[in-house]
Structure formats: C-alpha cells, structure tokens
Design an enzyme around this catalytic site. Structure first.
Site, mmCIF file in Angstrom:
data_model
loop_
_atom_site.group_PDB
_atom_site.id
_atom_site.type_symbol
_atom_site.label_atom_id
_atom_site.label_comp_id
_atom_site.label_asym_id
_atom_site.label_seq_id
_atom_site.Cartn_x
_atom_site.Cartn_y
_atom_site.Cartn_z
ATOM 1 N N HIS A 177 2.163 0.336 5.514
ATOM 2 C CA HIS A 177 0.923 1.029 5.943
ATOM 3 C C HIS A 177 0.164 0.003 3.640
ATOM 4 O O HIS A 177 0.141 -0.629 4.064
ATOM 5 C CB HIS A 177 -0.204 2.005 5.775
ATOM 6 C CG HIS A 177 -1.727 1.475 6.006
ATOM 7 N ND1 HIS A 177 -2.417 1.405 6.504
ATOM 8 C CD2 HIS A 177 -2.311 1.738 4.888
ATOM 9 C CE1 HIS A 177 -3.634 0.725 6.329
ATOM 10 N NE2 HIS A 177 -3.460 2.056 5.645
ATOM 11 N N GLU A 178 1.387 1.685 2.880
ATOM 12 C CA GLU A 178 0.332 1.388 1.478
ATOM 13 C C GLU A 178 1.224 -0.302 1.791
ATOM 14 O O GLU A 178 0.555 -0.384 -0.044
ATOM 15 C CB GLU A 178 1.131 2.059 1.032
ATOM 16 C CG GLU A 178 0.427 4.219 1.420
ATOM 17 C CD GLU A 178 -1.752 3.919 1.656
ATOM 18 O OE1 GLU A 178 -2.440 2.889 0.685
ATOM 19 O OE2 GLU A 178 -1.983 4.035 2.856
ATOM 20 N N HIS A 181 -0.991 -2.756 1.434
ATOM 21 C CA HIS A 181 -1.471 -3.126 0.190
ATOM 22 C C HIS A 181 -1.079 -3.220 -0.447
ATOM 23 O O HIS A 181 -2.121 -4.377 -2.247
ATOM 24 C CB HIS A 181 -2.621 -1.617 -0.013
ATOM 25 C CG HIS A 181 -3.124 -1.709 0.797
ATOM 26 N ND1 HIS A 181 -4.675 -1.814 1.912
ATOM 27 C CD2 HIS A 181 -3.456 -0.074 1.643
ATOM 28 C CE1 HIS A 181 -5.090 -1.637 2.936
ATOM 29 N NE2 HIS A 181 -4.965 -0.141 2.347
ATOM 30 N N GLU A 258 -7.904 -2.108 6.575
ATOM 31 C CA GLU A 258 -7.646 -1.058 6.738
ATOM 32 C C GLU A 258 -6.131 -1.266 8.269
ATOM 33 O O GLU A 258 -5.360 -1.406 7.963
ATOM 34 C CB GLU A 258 -7.815 -0.149 7.285
ATOM 35 C CG GLU A 258 -8.250 0.688 5.923
ATOM 36 C CD GLU A 258 -7.781 1.475 4.673
ATOM 37 O OE1 GLU A 258 -5.942 1.756 5.496
ATOM 38 O OE2 GLU A 258 -7.213 0.685 3.889
#
Length: 678
Positions: A177-178, A181, A258
């Site tokens: 997930h990070e 980003h 998100e």
C-alpha cells in the site's frame, strides 16, 4: 489507470493544489480586509456622523490600505510556507525523524525489525526501485506511512505495533500500500500540502501570540490591551478559517487515494486478505491506529490508517472508514471475526514459485527458455505498458527469490556503509571484466585492482578482498538488485565520504581510458538512487520542456541503444531506424559510434526526463525495439533497458522470462576517452 496516467494526474493535481492555495490566500486577504475595516469602523463609533455600513467602512480604508493588507498577508503566508518546505527539503527523512523514527536498514535490532526490512527490500527489488530507508516509530498503534519528494529520497515508516502485531502477509499488504503512494506521485503532493497549510496556519499562530501578549501585558492602557486582544482574536479566526477549508481539501483528496492504494496493494501481492486483515486488526487493537507523536496531526494525510481521532462527524477524516475499506477488500466480511486472514494459494505456494524463479535465473529450463524472440519482445512491451511501478504478483515472487538467493556475505555487505562501498567497487570491476578479449579482461581487472589499492580506504579495501571470491561466483543478474540494496547504507555516508566514494567510482570506470555503456548504466542507477537531482546542471542552456530538445535527446538515446551491442554500422542503422519509426520521429542520420560520448549521453538522459508522462511509454518501447532488433532479448539487454528506465524515473520491474537467455556480452560498445561520468 497505469503509472504514466497516475504521473500525469499528479502533475494536474499539483497545478490544482497551487490554484486552490492561491484561492485560499485571496479569501484570507478578503476576510482580513473586512476585519480591518470593521476595526476602523469600531474605533469611529463615538462619532455619530460615522456611516457604519460595510461598504462605507471598506471605502474609508482606501486602495493603498487594501493593497498593503494583501501584500502583508500574502508575504506572511508565502514566507511561512517556504520556510516549512525548506525544513522538509530532506524529504521523507525529515518527516520520519520529526515523528521520532529510527532508521533500521543498517542495524535491525530484533527479528520483527529484520522481517519488516526484508518485506520492504522484496518489494523494492520486485518493482525495480532503490530500497527506501525504513524507519521504526516506537508507538503501539498499528500504522505506517511513505514520505518523500521522489523515489530516491522516499522512506517507509512502520510503527512498533505494525511490525509486531501483524502477520507477514498483513505486513506485506501494508508495505505494498505504501509503495503505491511512492509510485503514484502522492508523496510529493503530501509534502506540498504540509508546507502550504503551514503558511495558512501561521496567521492563526500569530493571533494566538497576540492573545497571550494581551493577557500578560501590563500597564494602565486598557484600550491598548483590548485592541491587542481584538486583533489577536481576529487573526485566530482568520487563520483557522483558512485551515478549516485547507483540511477539507486535504481530507477529500486523501480519502480517494487510500482506496486506489488498497487496490494497487492487492494487485501487487495477489492477496486481498493480507491488507484486509491488517485493517481488521487496527479496528480490534486497543491503540487502533492513533499515533502519539506531538506533531502527528500535521502529517495525518500520509498514514496507512487515520492517525487521529475523528471529529466533526468525519468531516476532516483523512481516510475512509475502516469498514468501507475492509468491505471493498473482503466482500464476505460481516464485521466480526479475529481479523486473521486465511492463507491463500498464492501465499501457500510462494516458496515453490520462488525456487522456480531462481532456477530460471541460473539458466534452468523455464517457461521463458523456449519462447521466440517476438514473444519475448511482446512481454517486454507489456511490462512497459502495464507494469512500470505496478509490478505483478509474479514479479513480487521474483523479488523474494532474488533476495533469498543473494549470497549471505553480499547481503550483509550491502547493509554496512564500509562494505557497501567495497561491494559497489567489486560490482563495477566484475562487470567491466565481462567485455572484450581475455587479455583485455585481465589487463583491465589488474589495472583497476592496482588503482583501488591507491585510492580506497584501507578498511574498504579489506572488505573488497573478502567479497571478491563471492562476487566472482555470483550471477551478473544480481548487479542491479545489489546496487539497489546498497543505497540506504551509502546514503548514511558523510558528505565528504560520499564525494570521495563518487570520485573513486569514476576513477575505476576510467581505469582503462574508456567507459562502456554497460558500466555507465550501473553508475547512473547508483547515482540516481543517491543524489536527489544529479542532472539539473546538465540542462543549462536548454529551455525546459522544449519539444525539439526532447526529440533530439530521445533520438540520441535510440542511437546509443543501436550501437550498444552491435559492431556493424549498417545493422545499428536498421535498429536505429526501427526505434525512430516506433517513436514516430522524423528520420535522421545515425551518429557514428565515436560521437556517442558519455557526456552527451548524460545530457540526453537529463533532457529526456522532461518527456511528458503519457509519452514515456512510447520512448521506452522504442528503446526496447531498438535494442532487440538483432533478434536477441537476454538478461543483459533487459538490464540495460531497466537502467535507462530508472534514469527516466520509470521504475521497471524484473522480467522472469528474460533471465534465461542471457548471452556473453559482445565487444564494441560506445566508449569515450574523456567520459565525465559525473
């Protein structure tokens, strides 16, 4: 939406953010002007003849006063924003350290930290990016963040609760997930939001100081104290009005991103239950995801899950509700259960898949070994179209295989600043020895060894001699992964140490009086990971974004690829023309090999980086077409393409099918007697 579309959207969002910021500034100027007009009117209330209408009070101010208010407010906000952005110029490191983070890349202190570091390194190797710095926040909450301006200065922060409370699958989901980003341009936007909102907030802070000053001020002039109190209260209202709308914008943007990052993490790990399980554990954990750091609220939009208590019915929530995120990932979730994900077939067979990938890398018979040239080219083009910064689960498995199969001494060396320097020296020397005749190999290697004894630190030299036998027996496919693993340790060098290291690397490359393009590619990947903007000075004299300058730079890169592994000018010319045709560039004469100096190549890369995001896939596919025109697409060719993609800020993951057809490198690559390589 792929990586290039995300990058294009990030550019548009940056423009939108600046527009919204200026709109907020205009609004604050207007509110301040009204406030000053009301203060002026209030001071004249004792005069019965005074017109107390709003328009009259504004008219009494005069344009000079209104202009002065506008300039003052704009200057205060602008200077405060620039000051905060300057504080954050170190990128992700500044944010991690301000939250109390501790870097663990060099010395993880327990198995939980080592597991977290392994997961991050696997993700980096699978996506073709330098390993980011990993920070641990001593907080029992389950949370994480990614911060930085670009991939080169990105950091991943993980709380103590995150690395100790989550299973490996769940931790992989959070880290993936990070990484989303990092790839999608969210980090730069997040940092800009922090800086711009600080500028708006400073007005409220000035008002708070004035309020405190009016409270503690002494003297008999009660009117002066009242005026000071009124001005302070007005500035507080003005400042926090701007912050109110700024937080609304921040929250709305963050919530949507998100969901996108959750979806990218599932694509990467092929395990929706992993990230869903992490979210479930956050909901059941006593500390939740709320961080205890004093300035946690400033970076609230950067976290994996909300780091603050929700307020105003979720109006300022920077993240979607946990239930909404979990339901998207696990439609069968009923809102109950222990939050532990059921092992998926992908996770259960991971070790076997990794073993198969390692076998392919060493030349075993795999799915790619019997494929035709055209099939391999199509797979490379498919990766450019769909997997740049969006690696698949197969590439994730390959990343795990690469990390697991790297010899332990090399892996340990990559995490130590002294040994990492020795490892890079060895990689460059080992690589250089692969080209040319046997006599040239021996002479070049001996010249480099002699030079290294003269320029290297004695401790680094001892480490080099220890690593040399291991490097000699290690596949060349590990060159780029090892360089990526070395990046965090080399970043910890003091500025003077780094400059000495950089000069030594350049001297090693020039030891035989020339720098080959394969050596240049490794050097560029190394510097791209260590220096924030190593190419800025090379673009001096070229108007940024000039279409003609970019087209010329693209043609020069295609010419370089055409000459890279081809001694025959006519064959190189056909490859060059194929690349130009794929990129839809006007036909141009192919520069001679002697004209491919590395100074010009460095400058071409610097200018080509300004290619618009939506046009970069075409450039990479044209480079692949040029490089593959001789009918061979092996590991060496793909590694060269990956290195150039990295220099163009397009992280390209490894391609498993292309590891099995590596061939010995041919001589005759572009060289220069005076290459700068700097």
């Amino acid at each position: 939406m792929n990586f290039f579309e995300y990058q294009d959207r990030a550019r548009r969002n940056s423009t939108l953010l600046i527009a919204l910021f200026f709109a907020a500034v205009v609004g604050l100027v207007a509110i301040t002007t009204l406030f000053v007009a009301m203060l002026t009117g209030y001071s004249d209330l004792r005069n019965p003849a005074t017109d107390t209408s709003l328009m009259s009070m504004l008219g009494n101010l005069g344009w000079d006063t209104i202009a002065g208010i506008a300039i003052t407010i704009t200057a205060i906000i602008g200077l405060a924003s620039l000051f905060r952005l300057r504080q954050l110029s170190a990128g992700g490191q500044a944010i991690a350290e301000s939250l109390g983070g501790r870097k663990i890349n060099i010395s993880p202190q327990n198995p939980a930290e080592q597991r977290a570091l392994n997961v991050v390194e696997e993700m980096a190797l699978a996506s073709g990016t330098p390993v980011p710095d990993v920070y641990i926040l001593e907080d029992d909450a389950i949370n994480a963040f990614a911060a930085g301006y670009a991939q080169g200065d990105a950091v991943v922060g993980l709380t103590r609760g995150c690395i100790e409370q989550l299973s490996r699958d769940e931790l992989q989901g959070v880290v993936a997930h990070e990484f989303s980003h990092i790839f999608n341009g969210d980090m730069r936007m997040n940092l800009r939001i922090v800086g711009l909102l600080h500028g708006i907030l400073i007005i409220g802070l000035l008002g708070s100081w004035l309020l405190r000053g009016s409270y503690w001020s002494s003297g008999r002039d009660n009117r002066g104290r009242a005026a000071l109190f009124g001005i302070g209260a007005g500035l507080v209202v003005i400042g926090y009005t701007g912050t109110f709308f700024g937080n609304l914008i921040k929250s709305a943007v963050s919530r949507q991103r998100e969901y996108l990052a959750d979806a990218s993490a599932v694509q990467f790990t092929r395990n929706s239950r992993g990230i869903a399980g992490a979210l479930k554990k956050i909901g059941q954990h006593s500390g939740g995801s709320r961080l205890q750091a004093a300035n946690a609220s400033e970076f609230s939009h950067m976290y994996f899950a909300s780091g603050l208590k929700s307020s105003l019915l979720g109006l300022f929530a920077t993240h979607p509700p946990l239930d909404a995120r979990i339901s998207r990932l696990d439609p069968q979730w009923s809102g109950s259960g222990d939050g532990s994900p059921t092992p998926t077939p992908a996770a259960a067979t991971l070790r076997g898949d990794a073993a198969a990938q390692v076998s392919q890398m060493h030349g075993g018979t795999g799915s790619g070994s019997g494929e035709s040239y055209q099939a391999r080219l199509e797979k490379v083009l498919e990766v450019v179209d769909n997997n740049i910064a969006q690696p698949t689960h197969q590439q994730h498995v390959l990343g795990q295989a690469i990390l697991a199969d790297i010899p332990a001494p090399l892996k340990a060396a990559a995490h130590d600043p002294f040994s990492a320097r020795a490892l890079v020296y060895g990689l460059l020397m080992d690589h250089a020895s692969n080209s040319g005749s046997s006599e040239e190999q021996c002479a070049h290697r001996e010249a480099q060894r002699t030079l290294l004894t003269q320029i290297a630190h004695p401790a680094v030299l001892r480490e080099f001699h220890k690593l040399a036998p291991v490097l000699a027996s290690t596949s060349q496919h590990y060159r780029l992964p090892l360089i990526d693993l070395c990046i965090p340790a080399l970043k910890s060098l003091a500025p003077q140490q780094f400059q000495i290291f950089k000069r030594n690397v350049i001297k090693l490359l020039r030891a035989d009086g020339k720098v080959e393009i394969w050596e240049w590619a490794l050097y560029r990947v190394l510097m791209h990971g260590l220096e924030t903007n190593p190419d800025q000075h090379r673009k001096l004299g070229n108007r940024k974004g000039s279409s003609q300058a970019i087209a010329d730079a693209q043609q020069f890169l295609l010419a370089t690829m055409a000459h890279a592994d081809c001694d025959n000018y006519l064959h190189a010319k056909r490859a060059f023309e194929a690349g130009c045709s794929a990129l839809k560039l006007s036909p141009a004469p192919l520069p001679a090999r002697a004209d491919i100096s590395l100074q010009r190549l460095d400058k071409a890369v610097a200018i080509a980086r300004d290619t618009s995001p939506l046009h970069k896939p075409g450039l990479l596919k044209a480079l692949a077409t040029t490089l593959a025109h001789d009918g061979v697409i092996g590991g060496n060719e793909v590694e060269l393409l990956r290195a150039l993609a990295d220099c163009l800020d397009c992280p390209m993951p490894p391609i498993p099918e292309c590891f099995t057809s590596a061939r010995p490198q041919a001589g005759g690559v572009p060289t220069t007697e005076t290459a700068s390589a700097s």
